[in-house]
Design an enzyme around this catalytic site. Structure first.
Site, mmCIF file in Angstrom:
data_model
loop_
_atom_site.group_PDB
_atom_site.id
_atom_site.type_symbol
_atom_site.label_atom_id
_atom_site.label_comp_id
_atom_site.label_asym_id
_atom_site.label_seq_id
_atom_site.Cartn_x
_atom_site.Cartn_y
_atom_site.Cartn_z
ATOM 1 N N ASN A 184 -10.369 0.868 1.303
ATOM 2 C CA ASN A 184 -9.200 0.747 2.200
ATOM 3 C C ASN A 184 -9.572 1.158 3.619
ATOM 4 O O ASN A 184 -10.117 2.254 3.818
ATOM 5 C CB ASN A 184 -8.085 1.680 1.728
ATOM 6 C CG ASN A 184 -7.433 1.219 0.445
ATOM 7 O OD1 ASN A 184 -7.896 0.306 -0.212
ATOM 8 N ND2 ASN A 184 -6.335 1.861 0.098
ATOM 9 N N ASP A 218 0.850 -1.194 0.000
ATOM 10 C CA ASP A 218 0.000 0.000 0.000
ATOM 11 C C ASP A 218 0.888 1.248 0.000
ATOM 12 O O ASP A 218 1.829 1.341 0.786
ATOM 13 C CB ASP A 218 -0.890 -0.029 1.254
ATOM 14 C CG ASP A 218 -1.988 1.008 1.213
ATOM 15 O OD1 ASP A 218 -2.466 1.327 0.109
ATOM 16 O OD2 ASP A 218 -2.379 1.497 2.295
ATOM 17 N N GLY A 236 -11.020 4.968 3.965
ATOM 18 C CA GLY A 236 -12.341 4.346 4.129
ATOM 19 C C GLY A 236 -12.827 4.266 5.567
ATOM 20 O O GLY A 236 -13.938 3.801 5.820
ATOM 21 N N HIS A 288 -9.478 5.375 -0.959
ATOM 22 C CA HIS A 288 -8.549 5.543 0.154
ATOM 23 C C HIS A 288 -9.247 6.360 1.239
ATOM 24 O O HIS A 288 -10.091 7.192 0.945
ATOM 25 C CB HIS A 288 -7.262 6.222 -0.327
ATOM 26 C CG HIS A 288 -6.377 5.266 -1.056
ATOM 27 N ND1 HIS A 288 -5.186 4.819 -0.549
ATOM 28 C CD2 HIS A 288 -6.554 4.610 -2.227
ATOM 29 C CE1 HIS A 288 -4.650 3.955 -1.384
ATOM 30 N NE2 HIS A 288 -5.460 3.809 -2.423
ATOM 31 N N GLU A 323 -2.423 6.106 -8.263
ATOM 32 C CA GLU A 323 -3.238 7.187 -7.687
ATOM 33 C C GLU A 323 -2.981 8.500 -8.404
ATOM 34 O O GLU A 323 -1.844 8.802 -8.787
ATOM 35 C CB GLU A 323 -2.922 7.336 -6.187
ATOM 36 C CG GLU A 323 -3.683 8.470 -5.516
ATOM 37 C CD GLU A 323 -3.565 8.473 -3.991
ATOM 38 O OE1 GLU A 323 -3.370 7.382 -3.416
ATOM 39 O OE2 GLU A 323 -3.669 9.554 -3.400
ATOM 40 N N THR A 358 -7.289 3.191 9.718
ATOM 41 C CA THR A 358 -7.476 3.859 11.014
ATOM 42 C C THR A 358 -8.498 3.159 11.904
ATOM 43 O O THR A 358 -8.282 3.022 13.110
ATOM 44 C CB THR A 358 -7.891 5.325 10.769
ATOM 45 O OG1 THR A 358 -6.861 5.944 9.999
ATOM 46 C CG2 THR A 358 -8.061 6.076 12.069
HETATM 47 P P1 13P Z 1 -7.791 5.129 6.699
HETATM 48 O O1 13P Z 1 -6.644 4.992 7.641
HETATM 49 O O2 13P Z 1 -8.426 6.466 6.732
HETATM 50 O O3 13P Z 1 -8.764 4.003 6.864
HETATM 51 O O4 13P Z 1 -7.198 4.986 5.221
HETATM 52 C C1 13P Z 1 -6.554 3.796 4.871
HETATM 53 C C2 13P Z 1 -6.031 3.865 3.491
HETATM 54 O O5 13P Z 1 -6.559 4.511 2.619
HETATM 55 C C3 13P Z 1 -4.818 3.081 3.216
HETATM 56 O O6 13P Z 1 -4.330 3.274 1.941
#
Ligand code: 13P
Length: 288
Positions: free
Chosen positions: A229, A81, A209, A207, A133, A232
């Site tokens: 994705n 990622d 999500g 991204h 991206e 967090t």
């Molecule tokens: P979050 O940490 O906001 O869920 O985003 C994760 C992400 O997009 C990883 O590429």
């Protein structure tokens, strides 16, 4: 079922549901993700960021993820990622990852196209899919911090050109989500997303999500998102679970109880996300 490219999994979604892609750092988080996917009979993408590679070392984390994929009863992709260089992408491909993301979205367009295209050449020669991206997603992802005024939404015209020139398998547009928790209500640009969906034929990755409402997630999928994705929300679940175990057992010294709490917190969170994304039960009908 074992290891598949991210593209293979995402092409089965048909715009009706989305595959969850979850950021992991260690054994218990990987197990939590895969156990959740198995219990929901859903395909899943395990994502390892450059920060996670620095934390765990590529040899350790790739062995854990690839073993999990090999043993899993559902289709799994293992993806780098936010890779920032061809070198990092190549190392992950050599380690056996089935997918890589190359993120040079902060560079000038020509450089983003050139590096992404080169990663596509190398990855495709090895049967690995590539996510690219364009536009800049705000917030914080590992060491990558994007100030609010630096975030830039994706131009649909340029998106079409970017996908065509690079040959990527999965496209990550910036449509108003941020990495991390929201400081104010998210301003999602659904019509921009629909416009991009109409011009770009490859699957679309969201991204940032985490911390979105169920209604927003449903609408994002309806407007064309195929991969969501989540990083967090897992971190929040893990740290809350560890805090709770320690608060309830102040004299406890059995560290394994913490690791179990981590695995269960990840599993429970991922189960909820898989259901929200409409991915439950999709594994058996995928015929990969
Ligand atoms: P979050 O940490 O906001 O869920 O985003 C994760 C992400 O997009 C990883 O590429």
């Amino acid at each position: 079922m074992s290891l598949h490219t991210a593209r293979e999994l995402l092409e089965k979604t048909n715009g009706e549901w989305a595959v969850g892609a979850f950021n992991v750092t260690n054994l218990e988080e990987v197990q939590g993700v895969v156990f959740a996917a198995e219990s929901e009979n859903a395909p899943v993408i395990i994502m390892v960021s450059e920060g996670a590679v620095r934390h765990a070392e590529l040899g350790y984390i790739s062995a854990i993820c690839l073993n999990a994929a090999k043993q899993a009863k559902v289709p799994v992709a293992v993806q780098l990622d936010h890779g920032t260089s061809l070198e990092m992408a190549a190392q992950c491909i050599r380690s056996g990852f089935s997918a890589v993301m190359i993120d040079n979205s902060r560079l000038p367009l020509e450089d983003n196209v050139r590096i992404t295209k080169r990663v596509v050449e190398v990855a495709h020669a090895c049967g690995v899919s590539v996510e690219g991206e364009l536009g800049i997603v705000g917030g914080k992802e590992d060491d990558l911090v994007v100030a609010d005024d630096e975030a830039r939404l994706t131009d649909p015209d340029v998106a079409e050109e970017f996908v065509r020139l690079t040959g990527i398998d999965v496209f990550a547009p910036a449509i108003g989500t941020v990495h991390g928790l929201y400081k104010s209500a998210p301003a999602l640009d659904f019509s921009r997303l629909e416009d991009i969906r109409a011009r770009v034929s490859v699957p679309l990755a969201l991204h940032g999500g985490s911390d979105l409402s169920d209604e927003d997630i449903a609408k994002l999928i309806r407007c064309g998102i195929n991969k969501i994705n989540v990083g967090t929300d897992l971190k929040v679940a893990v740290t809350n679970a560890v805090r709770q175990v320690l608060a309830q057992n102040p004299d406890m010294h059995e560290s394994r109880l913490l690791y179990i709490a981590v695995r269960e917190a990840v599993r429970d969170t991922v189960v909820k996300k898989i259901r929200l994304f409409g991915a439950s039960g999709r594994a058996s009908s995928m015929r990969l």
